[in-house]
Design a protein around this motif. Structure first.
Motif, PDB file in Angstrom:
ATOM      1  N   ASN A   1       0.615  -1.388   0.054  1.00 21.83           N
ATOM      2  CA  ASN A   1       0.021  -0.053   0.048  1.00 21.83           C
ATOM      3  C   ASN A   1       0.805   1.303   0.052  1.00 21.83           C
ATOM      4  O   ASN A   1       0.275   2.295   0.380  1.00 21.83           O
ATOM      5  N   ILE A   2       2.136   1.112  -0.198  1.00 19.13           N
ATOM      6  CA  ILE A   2       3.027   2.474  -0.414  1.00 19.13           C
ATOM      7  C   ILE A   2       3.229   2.806  -1.666  1.00 19.13           C
ATOM      8  O   ILE A   2       3.942   1.854  -2.400  1.00 19.13           O
ATOM      9  N   LYS A   3       3.012   3.971  -2.092  1.00 20.52           N
ATOM     10  CA  LYS A   3       3.121   4.324  -3.393  1.00 20.52           C
ATOM     11  C   LYS A   3       4.512   5.363  -3.121  1.00 20.52           C
ATOM     12  O   LYS A   3       4.431   6.383  -2.271  1.00 20.52           O
ATOM     13  N   TRP A   4       5.247   5.832  -4.307  1.00 18.17           N
ATOM     14  CA  TRP A   4       6.364   6.553  -4.580  1.00 18.17           C
ATOM     15  C   TRP A   4       5.289   8.092  -4.542  1.00 18.17           C
ATOM     16  O   TRP A   4       4.624   8.192  -5.528  1.00 18.17           O
ATOM     17  N   HIS A   5       5.740   8.859  -3.974  1.00 20.19           N
ATOM     18  CA  HIS A   5       4.928  10.273  -4.012  1.00 20.19           C
ATOM     19  C   HIS A   5       5.899  11.176  -4.788  1.00 20.19           C
ATOM     20  O   HIS A   5       7.141  11.373  -4.346  1.00 20.19           O
ATOM     21  N   LYS A   6       5.449  11.681  -5.833  1.00 23.30           N
ATOM     22  CA  LYS A   6       6.370  12.374  -6.846  1.00 23.30           C
ATOM     23  C   LYS A   6       6.429  13.780  -6.345  1.00 23.30           C
ATOM     24  O   LYS A   6       5.211  14.575  -6.093  1.00 23.30           O
ATOM     25  N   ALA A   7       7.820  14.455  -6.435  1.00 18.74           N
ATOM     26  CA  ALA A   7       7.929  15.523  -5.906  1.00 18.74           C
ATOM     27  C   ALA A   7       7.721  16.607  -6.953  1.00 18.74           C
ATOM     28  O   ALA A   7       7.468  16.376  -8.249  1.00 18.74           O
ATOM     29  N   LYS A   8       7.335  18.161  -6.606  1.00 16.95           N
ATOM     30  CA  LYS A   8       7.489  19.018  -7.763  1.00 16.95           C
ATOM     31  C   LYS A   8       8.531  19.757  -8.097  1.00 16.95           C
ATOM     32  O   LYS A   8       8.889  20.616  -8.758  1.00 16.95           O
TER      33      LYS A   8
END
Ligand code: ADP
Length: 201
Positions: free
Chosen positions: A6-13
């Protein structure tokens, strides 16, 4: 069950390249390997100071220092050394992503462990720079700034690299510095020249 499912990579801005632009220099990991007393900590801290004076975002990860906190639960068996370096590699990767020109000073005796850290970084960007401080064991033993060789010879430190534990010489490091022949300032200059030639700084 996969505990990570349930862990997804959160994309940075803000990307690493945005940071490179803002800093006006690139980031990379300068990995300093060599026997105890070959000069890793000395060269790492002098290099950091020199880069800092030139307004470069830089930070040293030092073997002895991480063993006070992040890795204080680990010993010196091959398994523990591997886990020690795995953690350091992941921290270094975050620092490089944060735009920091990171310097790591670790004996890192096993080629396989150094290679797994190398594989975390982009080969195209030349983000991993392996620096081998080549220094004869007899010179390291003579310097012995922390008295560790003396203790190791007396059998008080088990698994001491160079005495009772192996050191795999790097096969193809980006830089080799013979610290038994060169001064500290000359050694630092070699690394700085490499960084300039590769347009990292
Ligand atoms: P390490 O971190 O590899 O265990 P240290 O930097 O703690 O090694 O100690 C190296 C010792 O050798 C220091 O006392 C340093 O002053 C001395 N030394 C002499 N010549 C050099 C050189 N060319 N490069 C680095 N250290 C040197």
């Amino acid at each position: 069950m996969d505990k990570n499912r349930n862990i997804k990579w959160h994309k940075a801005k803000v990307t690493k390249k945005d940071r490179w632009m803002q800093n006006a220099h690139r980031s990379a990991l300068i990995w300093i390997t060599g026997l105890s007393a070959s000069g890793k900590s000395t060269i790492a801290t002098e290099l950091e100071r020199s880069l800092f004076v030139d307004k470069i975002n830089t930070f040293v990860l030092d073997g002895d220092n991480v063993r006070h906190g992040l890795c204080k639960d680990l010993g010196f068996s091959a398994e523990s050394r591997k886990e020690n370096l795995r953690r350091v590699g992941e921290v270094a990767k975050l620092l490089v992503d944060a735009g920091v020109l990171t310097i790591a000073a670790f004996i890192s005796p096993y080629a396989a462990d150094r290679d797994s850290i190398r594989s975390l970084f982009g080969a195209d960007e030349e983000e991993f720079i392996e620096v081998y401080l080549k220094c004869d064991l007899s010179v390291c033993e003579q310097r012995d700034p922390k008295g560790l060789y003396k203790k190791a010879r007396a059998g008080e430190i088990p698994q001491f690299t160079g005495i009772s534990d192996p050191y795999d010489e790097p096969a193809a490091p980006e830089i080799i510095i013979e610290t038994d022949r060169l001064s500290v300032p000359d050694s630092v200059d070699i690394i700085i020249s490499h960084l300039k030639a590769r347009k990292i700084i």
